[in-house]
Design an enzyme around this catalytic site. Sequence first.
Site, short mmCIF file in Angstrom:
data_model
loop_
_atom_site.label_atom_id
_atom_site.label_comp_id
_atom_site.label_asym_id
_atom_site.label_seq_id
_atom_site.Cartn_x
_atom_site.Cartn_y
_atom_site.Cartn_z
N GLU A 146 0.83 -1.22 0.00
CA GLU A 146 0.00 0.00 0.00
C GLU A 146 0.85 1.26 0.00
O GLU A 146 0.54 2.24 -0.68
CB GLU A 146 -0.97 -0.01 1.19
CG GLU A 146 -1.97 -1.17 1.18
CD GLU A 146 -2.73 -1.32 -0.13
OE1 GLU A 146 -3.19 -0.29 -0.66
OE2 GLU A 146 -2.85 -2.45 -0.62
N HIS A 149 1.98 1.98 -3.38
CA HIS A 149 0.95 2.68 -4.16
C HIS A 149 1.05 4.19 -3.97
O HIS A 149 0.89 4.95 -4.91
CB HIS A 149 -0.46 2.25 -3.72
CG HIS A 149 -1.01 1.07 -4.46
ND1 HIS A 149 -1.13 1.04 -5.83
CD2 HIS A 149 -1.48 -0.13 -4.02
CE1 HIS A 149 -1.66 -0.13 -6.19
NE2 HIS A 149 -1.87 -0.86 -5.12
ZN ZN Z 1 -2.51 -2.78 -5.00
#
Ligand code: ZN
Length: 171
Positions: A146, A149
Amino acid sequence: MTEIVQKENKILRNIAKTVPIEEIKSKKIQGIIADMKKSLSGQKDGVAIAAPQIAESLRIFVVSGIVLKEAIKDEKLTGEDMVFINPEIIKISREKKMMEEGCLSVRYLYGKVNRAIKVLIRAYDEKGNLFERGASGLLAQIFQHEIDHLNGILFIDKASNVEEIPPENFK
Ligand code: ZN
């Protein structure tokens, strides 16, 4: 339901912006968090989602409460989704492990990524409180995926043995 942005979309490649702390309780940010939770719950295999995946370039991710409950055997966990705003890795293990990975924005590819087995992160929750959370195994992998990201990185940039597994082949 908010659609999940797919890998060709350039928004996934931006460095997401820090959320001003005083704005965490604003309607705008609370609305984005609500949209993220809704999008995540709409995905059968969804374990977590980052704001850029619903086209909001902000440093926020949400981990599914059900996944959390399974990953951390803590009776105090209610099964509610957990929100991480402006997360930062403050400790990371040198030891790494190849872990199987997929992504809601990279349908339907899967591959192996080398991830640290333990991390400690610091973040704000949705009420604006600063907290720290240590994680190992699956949850540590989720945190790293995450935060990638939020830095414009997709797992396929790092993965080896990437293969396509169509959803009809899921168990
Ligand atoms: Zn992802």
